[in-house]
Scaffold this active site. Structure first.
Site, PDB file in Angstrom:
ATOM      1  N   ASP A  24       0.858  -1.364   0.086  1.00 28.59           N
ATOM      2  CA  ASP A  24      -0.031   0.110   0.078  1.00 28.59           C
ATOM      3  C   ASP A  24       0.981   1.169  -0.020  1.00 28.59           C
ATOM      4  O   ASP A  24       2.126   1.162   0.323  1.00 28.59           O
ATOM      5  CB  ASP A  24      -0.919   0.032   1.348  1.00 28.59           C
ATOM      6  CG  ASP A  24      -1.964   1.422   1.404  1.00 28.59           C
ATOM      7  OD1 ASP A  24      -2.338   1.763   0.503  1.00 28.59           O
ATOM      8  OD2 ASP A  24      -1.817   1.733   2.447  1.00 28.59           O
ATOM      9  N   ASP A  26      -0.391   5.265   1.014  1.00 27.75           N
ATOM     10  CA  ASP A  26      -0.461   5.982   1.999  1.00 27.75           C
ATOM     11  C   ASP A  26      -0.519   5.544   3.345  1.00 27.75           C
ATOM     12  O   ASP A  26      -1.444   4.338   3.293  1.00 27.75           O
ATOM     13  CB  ASP A  26      -1.985   6.847   1.860  1.00 27.75           C
ATOM     14  CG  ASP A  26      -1.731   8.073   0.775  1.00 27.75           C
ATOM     15  OD1 ASP A  26      -0.931   9.054   0.732  1.00 27.75           O
ATOM     16  OD2 ASP A  26      -2.065   7.675  -0.425  1.00 27.75           O
ATOM     17  N   ASP A 198      -2.092  -0.597   5.713  1.00 22.80           N
ATOM     18  CA  ASP A 198      -2.676   0.150   7.258  1.00 22.80           C
ATOM     19  C   ASP A 198      -4.098   0.412   7.328  1.00 22.80           C
ATOM     20  O   ASP A 198      -4.368   0.634   8.495  1.00 22.80           O
ATOM     21  CB  ASP A 198      -2.018   1.477   7.327  1.00 22.80           C
ATOM     22  CG  ASP A 198      -2.454   2.708   6.426  1.00 22.80           C
ATOM     23  OD1 ASP A 198      -2.775   2.273   5.157  1.00 22.80           O
ATOM     24  OD2 ASP A 198      -2.992   3.809   6.730  1.00 22.80           O
TER      25      ASP A 198
END
Length: 246
Positions: A24, A26, A198
């Site tokens: 991922d 961000d 996240d």
């Protein structure tokens, strides 16, 4: 879980000969910023990704909800696989979504108008848009209610909750769906999927990696399907750098 701390352990070292890596952007590779356009890219990050992709035989992909053109701009110097818009866009493979839904412009206009009226931040994306309420988390209920009405009126789009934001993305696309397509590419054949992320948007992909012989790495706080945990993006960057140097 670790019997002594109650926390999930850090991930093992990456196996360049046997692992496939999905990352991922961000909140994973880079820290979350107050605005999507204000993220800070560590100077060495694109080159670390490029070197690690080479070491993995090309079995590395950045998988993000960001628009693909933004990922390419932020990670200039990394020329490997990229998935944008939650699986709707791709570089290095056939784009999963060839054309945006016809009502994309109308959807974005309404989201932008709502954001301006309510003092929120609208993020325009290649195939959708997001409303951010990080500056005022109390606005979450009204943002959720508004996006629910939009999803009813624009059935080509689906609601995608995120950290301090609600997004509308093309229906039928997701990060775990992107992993299904990526792992059909020859460079991923026979490799164990490793996914790091996240956010709630990453949970289906983290669970997919765990269910397909690999493992997930959760970055930051919160419950997760991932087996392993790292506290913040700097930790995953250190983990990647160590894999490059081994």
């Amino acid at each position: 879980m670790d019997d002594l701390t109650g926390k999930k352990p850090a991930p093992p070292a990456l196996d360049p000969d046997g692992d496939a890596l999905f990352l991922d952007f961000d909140g994973c590779l880079v820290d979350i910023a107050p605005r999507p356009d204000a993220v800070v890219i560590p100077e060495s990050l694109p080159q670390v990704l490029a070197r690690l992709s080479a070491k993995l035989g090309g079995a590395l992909a950045v998988v993000s909800g960001r628009s693909l053109h933004e990922l390419e701009r932020f990670l200039l110097g990394y020329d490997g696989l990229m998935i944008g818009s939650h699986g709707a866009e791709a570089r290095g493979m056939t784009p999963p979504l060839e054309e945006s839904p016809d009502d994309l412009a109308a959807l974005q206009t309404e989201m932008d108008h709502f954001a301006q009226q309510q003092g929120l931040l609208f993020e325009k994306k290649s195939h959708g848009g997001a409303l951010h309420f990080r500056a005022d988390p109390s606005r979450q209920p009204e943002v959720e209610a508004f996006t629910e009405t939009l999803a009813e009126r624009f059935p080509a789009f689906a609601i995608q909750p995120a950290k301090m934001a609600v997004e509308l993305r093309p229906d039928g696309f997701s990060k775990d769906g992107a992993l299904v397509l990526l792992t059909q590419l020859p460079q991923f054949s026979g490799r164990m999927p490793v996914y790091a992320g996240d956010d709630t948007t990453d949970e289906p992909a983290l669970a997919w990696a765990e269910a397909h012989g690999g493992f997930g790495i959760k970055i930051g706080d919160g419950k997760s399907a991932a087996r392993y945990h790292l506290a913040e993006p700097s930790d995953i960057r250190d983990w990647l750098a160590a894999a490059v140097e081994e």
